[in-house]
Motif scaffolding. Structure first.
Motif, PDB file in Angstrom:
ATOM      1  N   PRO A 115       0.828  -1.213   0.000  1.00 18.10           N
ATOM      2  CA  PRO A 115       0.000   0.000   0.000  1.00 18.10           C
ATOM      3  C   PRO A 115       0.860   1.260   0.000  1.00 18.10           C
ATOM      4  CG  PRO A 115      -0.050  -1.072   2.155  1.00 18.10           C
ATOM      5  CD  PRO A 115       0.648  -2.014   1.225  1.00 18.10           C
ATOM      6  N   ASP A 116       0.341   2.319  -0.597  1.00 23.47           N
ATOM      7  CA  ASP A 116       1.101   3.571  -0.703  1.00 23.47           C
ATOM      8  C   ASP A 116       1.348   4.226   0.648  1.00 23.47           C
ATOM      9  OD1 ASP A 116       1.195   3.270  -3.454  1.00 23.47           O
ATOM     10  OD2 ASP A 116      -0.632   4.442  -3.797  1.00 23.47           O
ATOM     11  N   ASP A 117       0.464   3.994   1.600  1.00 23.78           N
ATOM     12  CA  ASP A 117       0.596   4.656   2.898  1.00 23.78           C
ATOM     13  C   ASP A 117       1.415   3.844   3.894  1.00 23.78           C
ATOM     14  OD1 ASP A 117      -1.201   2.623   3.227  1.00 23.78           O
ATOM     15  OD2 ASP A 117      -2.708   3.802   4.303  1.00 23.78           O
ATOM     16  N   LEU A 118       2.158   2.872   3.422  1.00 24.21           N
ATOM     17  CA  LEU A 118       3.005   2.070   4.291  1.00 24.21           C
ATOM     18  C   LEU A 118       4.079   2.967   4.906  1.00 24.21           C
ATOM     19  CD1 LEU A 118       3.090  -1.038   4.891  1.00 24.21           C
ATOM     20  CD2 LEU A 118       4.991  -1.147   3.269  1.00 24.21           C
ATOM     21  N   PRO A 119       4.248   2.954   6.235  1.00 25.15           N
ATOM     22  CA  PRO A 119       5.298   3.777   6.855  1.00 25.15           C
ATOM     23  C   PRO A 119       6.689   3.376   6.368  1.00 25.15           C
ATOM     24  CG  PRO A 119       3.728   2.980   8.507  1.00 25.15           C
ATOM     25  CD  PRO A 119       3.426   2.245   7.230  1.00 25.15           C
ATOM     26  N   ASP A 120       7.625   4.326   6.426  1.00 29.49           N
ATOM     27  CA  ASP A 120       9.001   4.033   6.040  1.00 29.49           C
ATOM     28  C   ASP A 120       9.559   2.895   6.902  1.00 29.49           C
ATOM     29  OD1 ASP A 120       8.749   6.083   4.289  1.00 29.49           O
ATOM     30  OD2 ASP A 120      10.279   7.380   5.186  1.00 29.49           O
ATOM     31  N   GLY A 121      10.383   2.058   6.265  1.00 23.32           N
ATOM     32  CA  GLY A 121      10.996   0.959   6.990  1.00 23.32           C
ATOM     33  C   GLY A 121      11.250  -0.220   6.084  1.00 23.32           C
ATOM     34  N   THR A 122      11.788  -1.293   6.660  1.00 20.53           N
ATOM     35  CA  THR A 122      12.036  -2.529   5.938  1.00 20.53           C
ATOM     36  C   THR A 122      11.049  -3.584   6.423  1.00 20.53           C
ATOM     37  OG1 THR A 122      14.398  -2.055   5.676  1.00 20.53           O
ATOM     38  CG2 THR A 122      13.718  -4.341   5.411  1.00 20.53           C
ATOM     39  N   TYR A 123      10.365  -4.210   5.469  1.00 24.27           N
ATOM     40  CA  TYR A 123       9.392  -5.260   5.745  1.00 24.27           C
ATOM     41  C   TYR A 123       9.936  -6.556   5.131  1.00 24.27           C
ATOM     42  CZ  TYR A 123       6.636  -1.110   6.693  1.00 24.27           C
ATOM     43  OH  TYR A 123       6.206   0.090   7.202  1.00 24.27           O
ATOM     44  N   TRP A 124       9.431  -7.685   5.605  1.00 25.41           N
ATOM     45  CA  TRP A 124      10.036  -8.919   5.118  1.00 25.41           C
ATOM     46  C   TRP A 124       9.051 -10.074   5.071  1.00 25.41           C
ATOM     47  CZ3 TRP A 124      11.133  -6.817   9.902  1.00 25.41           C
ATOM     48  CH2 TRP A 124      10.809  -7.595  11.019  1.00 25.41           C
ATOM     49  N   ALA A 125       9.508 -11.128   4.361  1.00 25.40           N
ATOM     50  CA  ALA A 125       8.763 -12.381   4.256  1.00 25.40           C
ATOM     51  C   ALA A 125       9.762 -13.484   3.954  1.00 25.40           C
ATOM     52  CB  ALA A 125       7.707 -12.306   3.159  1.00 25.40           C
ATOM     53  N   ARG A 126       9.332 -14.724   4.150  1.00 26.63           N
ATOM     54  CA  ARG A 126      10.117 -15.884   3.747  1.00 26.63           C
ATOM     55  C   ARG A 126       9.535 -16.432   2.443  1.00 26.63           C
ATOM     56  NH1 ARG A 126      13.007 -18.114   8.240  1.00 26.63           N
ATOM     57  NH2 ARG A 126      13.687 -16.311   9.456  1.00 26.63           N
ATOM     58  N   ILE A 127      10.413 -16.676   1.479  1.00 27.81           N
ATOM     59  CA  ILE A 127      10.003 -17.314   0.227  1.00 27.81           C
ATOM     60  C   ILE A 127      10.186 -18.814   0.402  1.00 27.81           C
ATOM     61  CG2 ILE A 127      10.337 -17.428  -2.257  1.00 27.81           C
ATOM     62  CD1 ILE A 127      11.844 -14.745  -2.065  1.00 27.81           C
ATOM     63  N   LYS A 128       9.109 -19.572   0.270  1.00 24.68           N
ATOM     64  CA  LYS A 128       9.182 -21.029   0.374  1.00 24.68           C
ATOM     65  C   LYS A 128       9.079 -21.623  -1.031  1.00 24.68           C
ATOM     66  CE  LYS A 128       5.814 -21.883   3.214  1.00 24.68           C
ATOM     67  NZ  LYS A 128       4.964 -22.682   4.133  1.00 24.68           N
ATOM     68  N   THR A 129      10.185 -22.179  -1.495  1.00 22.99           N
ATOM     69  CA  THR A 129      10.236 -22.810  -2.810  1.00 22.99           C
ATOM     70  C   THR A 129      10.243 -24.322  -2.601  1.00 22.99           C
ATOM     71  OG1 THR A 129      11.518 -20.938  -3.673  1.00 22.99           O
ATOM     72  CG2 THR A 129      11.490 -22.955  -4.990  1.00 22.99           C
ATOM     73  N   THR A 130       9.169 -24.970  -3.008  1.00 23.99           N
ATOM     74  CA  THR A 130       9.015 -26.403  -2.787  1.00 23.99           C
ATOM     75  C   THR A 130       9.200 -27.144  -4.106  1.00 23.99           C
ATOM     76  OG1 THR A 130       7.438 -25.980  -1.008  1.00 23.99           O
ATOM     77  CG2 THR A 130       7.487 -28.212  -1.913  1.00 23.99           C
ATOM     78  N   SER A 131      10.032 -28.181  -4.078  1.00 28.38           N
ATOM     79  CA  SER A 131      10.263 -28.995  -5.273  1.00 28.38           C
ATOM     80  C   SER A 131       9.859 -30.435  -4.982  1.00 28.38           C
ATOM     81  CB  SER A 131      11.731 -28.926  -5.700  1.00 28.38           C
ATOM     82  OG  SER A 131      12.581 -29.332  -4.646  1.00 28.38           O
ATOM     83  N   THR A 132       9.179 -31.046  -5.963  1.00 29.29           N
ATOM     84  CA  THR A 132       8.705 -32.425  -5.850  1.00 29.29           C
ATOM     85  C   THR A 132       9.006 -33.154  -7.149  1.00 29.29           C
ATOM     86  OG1 THR A 132       6.879 -31.648  -4.452  1.00 29.29           O
ATOM     87  CG2 THR A 132       6.720 -33.890  -5.340  1.00 29.29           C
ATOM     88  N   PRO A 133       9.672 -34.308  -7.107  1.00 38.25           N
ATOM     89  CA  PRO A 133       9.909 -35.063  -8.339  1.00 38.25           C
ATOM     90  C   PRO A 133       8.584 -35.389  -9.037  1.00 38.25           C
ATOM     91  CG  PRO A 133      11.221 -35.947  -6.552  1.00 38.25           C
ATOM     92  CD  PRO A 133      10.285 -34.963  -5.933  1.00 38.25           C
ATOM     93  N   GLU A 134       8.574 -35.202 -10.340  1.00 40.37           N
ATOM     94  CA  GLU A 134       7.340 -35.421 -11.094  1.00 40.37           C
ATOM     95  C   GLU A 134       7.031 -36.904 -11.271  1.00 40.37           C
ATOM     96  OE1 GLU A 134       5.375 -33.089 -14.839  1.00 40.37           O
ATOM     97  OE2 GLU A 134       7.251 -34.145 -15.206  1.00 40.37           O
ATOM     98  N   SER A 135       8.033 -37.781 -11.123  1.00 39.32           N
ATOM     99  CA  SER A 135       7.814 -39.211 -11.286  1.00 39.32           C
ATOM    100  C   SER A 135       6.933 -39.728 -10.154  1.00 39.32           C
ATOM    101  CB  SER A 135       9.151 -39.948 -11.291  1.00 39.32           C
ATOM    102  OG  SER A 135       9.857 -39.675 -10.097  1.00 39.32           O
ATOM    103  N   PRO A 136       6.253 -40.855 -10.369  1.00 39.35           N
ATOM    104  CA  PRO A 136       5.377 -41.399  -9.339  1.00 39.35           C
ATOM    105  C   PRO A 136       6.157 -41.714  -8.083  1.00 39.35           C
ATOM    106  CG  PRO A 136       4.991 -42.487 -11.431  1.00 39.35           C
ATOM    107  CD  PRO A 136       6.221 -41.653 -11.602  1.00 39.35           C
ATOM    108  N   PRO A 137       5.541 -41.539  -6.902  1.00 41.10           N
ATOM    109  CA  PRO A 137       6.235 -41.834  -5.653  1.00 41.10           C
ATOM    110  C   PRO A 137       6.516 -43.311  -5.483  1.00 41.10           C
ATOM    111  CG  PRO A 137       3.922 -41.388  -5.250  1.00 41.10           C
ATOM    112  CD  PRO A 137       4.184 -41.053  -6.694  1.00 41.10           C
TER     113      PRO A 137
END
Length: 277
Positions: A115-137
């Motif tokens: 949002p445009d009215d976000l106060p000055d500062g540093t904000y953060w998040a965790r990026i979760k990248t999940t990988s799964t083999p496409e072959s049958p389990p």
């Protein structure tokens, strides 16, 4: 083969396959920085395995926090801090779900719709990248007609920091405490994080003798989100008894993050006397 044996086999397979699979899908960089002026960032997902990998990307709010003994844990459930500091709900990934062939790579574009009215500062998040083999389990069966289908999901977590306006950070050292254990000298630094941004930097703990020489040093890179206690160890083996000085130095520099991405501060140094008996 009984049920207990089958479950043990499943656990063994999970541990073994996870160990082999981790690192087959790699991510770069491990920390991503986005400015409010651009609102876009990119990172690379690379499939180094010999299987097609299904990739999915999600976001969550989390941060590292230490207790009074300097023990670190990850906090992911704090609604008050999440409301104040999280950017996770404002991030969109393009693409968010895709398949990578062996040796293929994909540039993922992230947009932060803050949002445009976000106060000055540093904000953060965790990026979760999940990988799964496409072959049958894998399917494990037994003479007891008990079976289990095992699929392996590898989740890699990296950081995203969103900087808005005038960003500042700082460290105030409140007290330096010490204790001894079987590993050596433990230095506990009670500190306050100032400014509107996390401290991303390095800490050097030094043990200095009466002649001004650093006879032991310990260096670590870390992230400090809020007030807490930093823990660092110094090796006292083969050091003569006598009077020393412990010096702690906090700097906003890290080998894995460029200086232009770090919120800078002047180095903070503090010393305390220490007697080795």
């Amino acid at each position: 083969m009984g049920k207990k044996t089958i479950y043990s086999a499943i656990i063994f397979y999970l541990c073994l396959t996870t160990t082999l699979a981790f690192g087959q899908v790699t991510i770069a960089p491990t920390n991503l920085f986005v400015n409010s002026g651009t609102q876009f960032g990119t990172y690379m997902v690379i499939n180094g395995s010999n299987q097609n990998q299904e990739i999915s990307i999600n976001f969550q709010f989390a941060f590292g926090q230490t207790d009074e003994n300097g023990e670190r844990k990850t906090v992911s459930e704090d609604s008050l801090l999440e409301k104040k500091h999280s950017i996770a709900d404002q991030i969109r990934a393009f693409p968010q779900n895709f398949v990578l062939n062996p040796d293929q790579r994909q540039v993922v574009r992230l947009r932060v719709n803050a949002p445009d009215d976000l106060p000055d500062g540093t904000y953060w998040a965790r990026i979760k990248t999940t990988s799964t083999p496409e072959s049958p389990p894998v399917e494990i069966t037994s003479t007891d007609n008990v079976s289990a289908r095992v699929g392996i999901n590898i989740e890699q977590v990296t950081g995203l920091f969103y900087k808005k306006g005038n960003v500042t950070t700082g460290i105030e050292i409140k007290e330096i405490r010490t204790l001894l254990d079987e590993n050596g000298l433990i230095v506990l630094t009670d500190l306050k994080r100032t400014g509107n941004s996390p401290f991303l930097g390095s800490i050097t703990a030094s043990l200095i003798n009466s002649e001004g020489e650093a006879v032991q040093e310990s260096f670590t890179s870390t992230s400090i989100y809020f007030d807490g206690t930093h823990r660092q160890e110094l090796d006292l083996n083969d050091l003569p008894k006598g009077e020393y000085t412990i010096r702690l130095k906090f700097e906003t520099r890290r080998s894995d993050i460029s200086s232009e991405n770090l919120v800078q501060m002047e180095p903070v140094t503090q010393t305390v006397p220490y007697t080795l008996r």
